[in-house]
Design a protein around this motif. Sequence first.
Motif, PDB file in Angstrom:
ATOM      1  N   ILE A  26     -11.454   2.993   5.220  1.00  0.00           N
ATOM      2  CA  ILE A  26     -12.061   3.754   4.125  1.00  0.00           C
ATOM      3  C   ILE A  26     -11.605   3.169   2.796  1.00  0.00           C
ATOM      4  O   ILE A  26     -10.410   2.965   2.569  1.00  0.00           O
ATOM      5  CB  ILE A  26     -11.765   5.269   4.234  1.00  0.00           C
ATOM      6  N   GLU A  51       3.399  13.551  -6.433  1.00  0.00           N
ATOM      7  CA  GLU A  51       3.104  14.161  -7.739  1.00  0.00           C
ATOM      8  C   GLU A  51       1.701  14.769  -7.740  1.00  0.00           C
ATOM      9  O   GLU A  51       1.482  15.872  -8.251  1.00  0.00           O
ATOM     10  CB  GLU A  51       3.219  13.100  -8.860  1.00  0.00           C
ATOM     11  N   PHE A 109      -5.533  -2.017  -1.341  1.00  0.00           N
ATOM     12  CA  PHE A 109      -4.658  -1.228  -0.449  1.00  0.00           C
ATOM     13  C   PHE A 109      -5.446  -0.616   0.710  1.00  0.00           C
ATOM     14  O   PHE A 109      -5.148   0.522   1.125  1.00  0.00           O
ATOM     15  CB  PHE A 109      -3.955  -0.085  -1.207  1.00  0.00           C
ATOM     16  N   MET A 162     -11.443   3.705  -0.901  1.00  0.00           N
ATOM     17  CA  MET A 162     -11.490   4.566  -2.089  1.00  0.00           C
ATOM     18  C   MET A 162     -10.754   3.910  -3.256  1.00  0.00           C
ATOM     19  O   MET A 162     -11.281   3.780  -4.347  1.00  0.00           O
ATOM     20  CB  MET A 162     -10.816   5.909  -1.797  1.00  0.00           C
ATOM     21  N   THR A 163      -9.495   3.529  -3.002  1.00  0.00           N
ATOM     22  CA  THR A 163      -8.610   3.078  -4.088  1.00  0.00           C
ATOM     23  C   THR A 163      -9.092   1.773  -4.705  1.00  0.00           C
ATOM     24  O   THR A 163      -9.511   0.854  -3.997  1.00  0.00           O
ATOM     25  CB  THR A 163      -7.178   2.892  -3.546  1.00  0.00           C
ATOM     26  N   GLY A 209      -5.461   4.675  -8.074  1.00  0.00           N
ATOM     27  CA  GLY A 209      -5.752   5.362  -6.819  1.00  0.00           C
ATOM     28  C   GLY A 209      -5.651   6.871  -6.940  1.00  0.00           C
ATOM     29  O   GLY A 209      -6.418   7.605  -6.331  1.00  0.00           O
ATOM     30  N   SER A 210      -4.716   7.337  -7.771  1.00  0.00           N
ATOM     31  CA  SER A 210      -4.539   8.784  -7.894  1.00  0.00           C
ATOM     32  C   SER A 210      -5.767   9.433  -8.520  1.00  0.00           C
ATOM     33  O   SER A 210      -6.187  10.514  -8.116  1.00  0.00           O
ATOM     34  CB  SER A 210      -3.315   9.098  -8.770  1.00  0.00           C
ATOM     35  N   SER A 223      -0.208  10.902  -3.840  1.00  0.00           N
ATOM     36  CA  SER A 223       1.258  10.855  -4.017  1.00  0.00           C
ATOM     37  C   SER A 223       1.848  12.267  -4.061  1.00  0.00           C
ATOM     38  O   SER A 223       1.128  13.263  -4.228  1.00  0.00           O
ATOM     39  CB  SER A 223       1.585  10.134  -5.332  1.00  0.00           C
ATOM     40  N   THR A 274      -6.260   0.169   4.293  1.00  0.00           N
ATOM     41  CA  THR A 274      -5.692   0.121   5.646  1.00  0.00           C
ATOM     42  C   THR A 274      -6.775  -0.284   6.643  1.00  0.00           C
ATOM     43  O   THR A 274      -7.910   0.194   6.550  1.00  0.00           O
ATOM     44  CB  THR A 274      -5.126   1.510   6.014  1.00  0.00           C
ATOM     45  N   ILE A 277       6.195   4.605   1.996  1.00  0.00           N
ATOM     46  CA  ILE A 277       4.808   4.689   1.522  1.00  0.00           C
ATOM     47  C   ILE A 277       4.198   6.068   1.722  1.00  0.00           C
ATOM     48  O   ILE A 277       3.247   6.450   1.040  1.00  0.00           O
ATOM     49  CB  ILE A 277       3.937   3.602   2.215  1.00  0.00           C
TER      50      ILE A 277
HETATM   51  C1  LIG Z   1       0.156   0.766   2.549  1.00  0.00           C
HETATM   52  C2  LIG Z   1      -0.944   1.476   1.810  1.00  0.00           C
HETATM   53  C3  LIG Z   1      -2.071   1.880   2.495  1.00  0.00           C
HETATM   54  C4  LIG Z   1      -3.123   2.504   1.824  1.00  0.00           C
HETATM   55  N1  LIG Z   1      -4.293   2.784   2.482  1.00  0.00           N
HETATM   56  C5  LIG Z   1      -5.378   3.167   1.759  1.00  0.00           C
HETATM   57  C6  LIG Z   1      -6.676   3.252   2.365  1.00  0.00           C
HETATM   58  O1  LIG Z   1      -6.843   3.023   3.579  1.00  0.00           O
HETATM   59  N2  LIG Z   1      -7.737   3.567   1.592  1.00  0.00           N
HETATM   60  C7  LIG Z   1      -7.613   3.833   0.262  1.00  0.00           C
HETATM   61  O2  LIG Z   1      -8.619   4.112  -0.376  1.00  0.00           O
HETATM   62  N3  LIG Z   1      -6.394   3.768  -0.354  1.00  0.00           N
HETATM   63  C8  LIG Z   1      -5.296   3.434   0.359  1.00  0.00           C
HETATM   64  N4  LIG Z   1      -4.070   3.322  -0.236  1.00  0.00           N
HETATM   65  C9  LIG Z   1      -3.962   3.646  -1.656  1.00  0.00           C
HETATM   66  C10 LIG Z   1      -3.144   4.882  -1.955  1.00  0.00           C
HETATM   67  O3  LIG Z   1      -3.822   6.047  -1.587  1.00  0.00           O
HETATM   68  C11 LIG Z   1      -2.779   4.831  -3.449  1.00  0.00           C
HETATM   69  O4  LIG Z   1      -1.819   3.800  -3.592  1.00  0.00           O
HETATM   70  C12 LIG Z   1      -2.254   6.137  -3.966  1.00  0.00           C
HETATM   71  O5  LIG Z   1      -3.261   7.112  -4.009  1.00  0.00           O
HETATM   72  C13 LIG Z   1      -1.659   5.997  -5.384  1.00  0.00           C
HETATM   73  O6  LIG Z   1      -2.540   5.321  -6.214  1.00  0.00           O
HETATM   74  P1  LIG Z   1      -1.997   4.055  -7.082  1.00  0.00           P
HETATM   75  O7  LIG Z   1      -1.287   3.146  -6.165  1.00  0.00           O
HETATM   76  O8  LIG Z   1      -3.128   3.502  -7.847  1.00  0.00           O
HETATM   77  O9  LIG Z   1      -0.930   4.666  -8.073  1.00  0.00           O
HETATM   78  P2  LIG Z   1      -1.218   5.323  -9.485  1.00  0.00           P
HETATM   79  O10 LIG Z   1      -2.393   6.223  -9.395  1.00  0.00           O
HETATM   80  O11 LIG Z   1      -1.239   4.250 -10.516  1.00  0.00           O
HETATM   81  O12 LIG Z   1       0.098   6.202  -9.687  1.00  0.00           O
HETATM   82  C14 LIG Z   1       1.339   5.631 -10.099  1.00  0.00           C
HETATM   83  C15 LIG Z   1       2.361   6.756 -10.268  1.00  0.00           C
HETATM   84  O13 LIG Z   1       1.883   7.689 -11.248  1.00  0.00           O
HETATM   85  C16 LIG Z   1       1.875   8.983 -10.697  1.00  0.00           C
HETATM   86  N5  LIG Z   1       0.759   9.754 -11.235  1.00  0.00           N
HETATM   87  C17 LIG Z   1      -0.551   9.399 -11.277  1.00  0.00           C
HETATM   88  N6  LIG Z   1      -1.279  10.387 -11.800  1.00  0.00           N
HETATM   89  C18 LIG Z   1      -0.418  11.394 -12.062  1.00  0.00           C
HETATM   90  C19 LIG Z   1      -0.550  12.700 -12.623  1.00  0.00           C
HETATM   91  N7  LIG Z   1      -1.741  13.207 -12.953  1.00  0.00           N
HETATM   92  N8  LIG Z   1       0.561  13.464 -12.767  1.00  0.00           N
HETATM   93  C20 LIG Z   1       1.769  12.995 -12.421  1.00  0.00           C
HETATM   94  N9  LIG Z   1       1.966  11.770 -11.883  1.00  0.00           N
HETATM   95  C21 LIG Z   1       0.891  10.981 -11.716  1.00  0.00           C
HETATM   96  C22 LIG Z   1       1.730   8.791  -9.200  1.00  0.00           C
HETATM   97  O14 LIG Z   1       2.183   9.912  -8.492  1.00  0.00           O
HETATM   98  C23 LIG Z   1       2.576   7.569  -8.988  1.00  0.00           C
HETATM   99  O15 LIG Z   1       3.919   7.964  -8.894  1.00  0.00           O
HETATM  100  C24 LIG Z   1      -2.998   2.752   0.429  1.00  0.00           C
HETATM  101  C25 LIG Z   1      -1.848   2.365  -0.245  1.00  0.00           C
HETATM  102  C26 LIG Z   1      -0.846   1.711   0.406  1.00  0.00           C
HETATM  103  C27 LIG Z   1       0.321   1.213  -0.381  1.00  0.00           C
END
Ligand SMILES: Cc1cc2nc3c(=O)[nH]c(=O)nc-3n(C[C@H](O)[C@H](O)[C@H](O)COP(=O)(O)OP(=O)(O)OC[C@H]3O[C@@H](n4cnc5c(N)ncnc54)[C@H](O)[C@@H]3O)c2cc1C
Length: 378
Positions: free
Chosen positions: A124, A368, A157, A126-127, A132-133, A366, A159, A359
């Motif tokens: 899937i 948060e 990212f 999405m990110t 990603g958040s 996350s 999977t 992870i």
């Molecule tokens: C090994 C792995 C497998 C994954 N598999 C998938 C997958 O299959 N499909 C998919 O779509 N995605 C996947 N992901 C992505 C994963 O869901 C995202 O990494 C995650 O949602 C966080 O997004 P980001 O990495 O962009 O961090 P960011 O969104 O940049 O966040 C960085 C930091 O800021 C914090 N933050 C962000 N917004 C807020 C807020 N509003 N308030 C407080 N804190 C905040 C976060 O909590 C985090 O600590 C995977 C990631 C990894 C590392």
Amino acid sequence: MLTRTLFEEEHHQFRAAVRRFFAAELTPNIARWEAQGQVDKSFWRACGEQGVLCPDMPEIYGGAGLDFRANAIVLEETSYTGSATPAFGVHSDIVAHYLLKYAHEDVRQAWIPRMIDGSAIACICMTEPGGGSDLKAIRTSAVREGDQYRLNGAKTFITNGVTADIAIIAARTGAEPGAKSISLFFCETDRPGYKIGRKLDKVGQASSDVAEIFFDDLMVPAHYLLGAENQGFAYMMQELPQERMSIAVTAHSAAQRAYDLTVDYVKQRQAFGHSLMEFQNTRFVLAELRTQLQVGWAHLDACMSALVAKQLSTAQAASAKLFHTELRSQVTDACVQLFGGYGYMNEYEIARLWKDTRIQRIYGGSSEIMKELISRAI
Ligand SMILES: Cc1cc2nc3c(=O)[nH]c(=O)nc-3n(C[C@H](O)[C@H](O)[C@H](O)COP(=O)(O)OP(=O)(O)OC[C@H]3O[C@@H](n4cnc5c(N)ncnc54)[C@H](O)[C@@H]3O)c2cc1C
């Protein structure tokens, strides 16, 4: 652990079969899969033959027609081998459900049976590299052209990104910002324009192939749209509680595994002429961990029961994901400490469990973001 009342006789039989199968076919391969950075595709097919994949899919598509409890058994037993893969959660608990609920019947009939028999692996997307958040900020575009959509954009990212045969893609189908113009699409990964980028080098979960994906004028038929246009964000919000429960189940089972390994270790490891178990600190640490695990199982089962009854709210699922992934971190860290230097050695399973833990507080939303969701229900 207290006796779990969530499961019935058919589940106990299913668990016993899954456990036997994993002992024979999964455990002996973990080190090799970690070295090659992905699970053999042939193992997915073996899982299909064993009925391990998508056990809650309806019988009309070749499934066993069970409920999430069967999926949870697969997740628990996988985690309890000490392995983070295969990524059954993404495949069985997430993608299969998007297809079942929102895909065109032709897509359902063509692909759900193949997800069940293991001849098709799912991912899937999405990110995106930009974030990603904040799923509302998705930039990948999908433009309708006659009876097709043209997709352009980048994901990261993902999977199963290297091994997947099919994907669900979140993309923007309109000019409106935010959640309003996000749609979901089904896609085969061998379509022209679907490009797999780097397989990403991770800290843990070494046997999970996580990759960048690019869409370069990727054309998909209009009926690959899942559900209605611009409803993708609403669908994601509906499906995320199950995804979060998948992660919570995996986390708690892995924590139990770490604890059990540690109990065995401290009973045989000697220091100052005693087993580590004889030190009060060891006994107190393990007593605390055992208590947390016992309480955790009760909570996990209550949440699963609510999920099966379709009564688990977004906030409750978020609490489960938050609690069990944070607990896993605390438990595995304390266990590594009790292993001493050996706990930091890659050849020890406890080290793998610890690396694979980190992870879980980030993906699937996350900690948060979970707190944000929970606080909105207060
Ligand atoms: C090994 C792995 C497998 C994954 N598999 C998938 C997958 O299959 N499909 C998919 O779509 N995605 C996947 N992901 C992505 C994963 O869901 C995202 O990494 C995650 O949602 C966080 O997004 P980001 O990495 O962009 O961090 P960011 O969104 O940049 O966040 C960085 C930091 O800021 C914090 N933050 C962000 N917004 C807020 C807020 N509003 N308030 C407080 N804190 C905040 C976060 O909590 C985090 O600590 C995977 C990631 C990894 C590392």
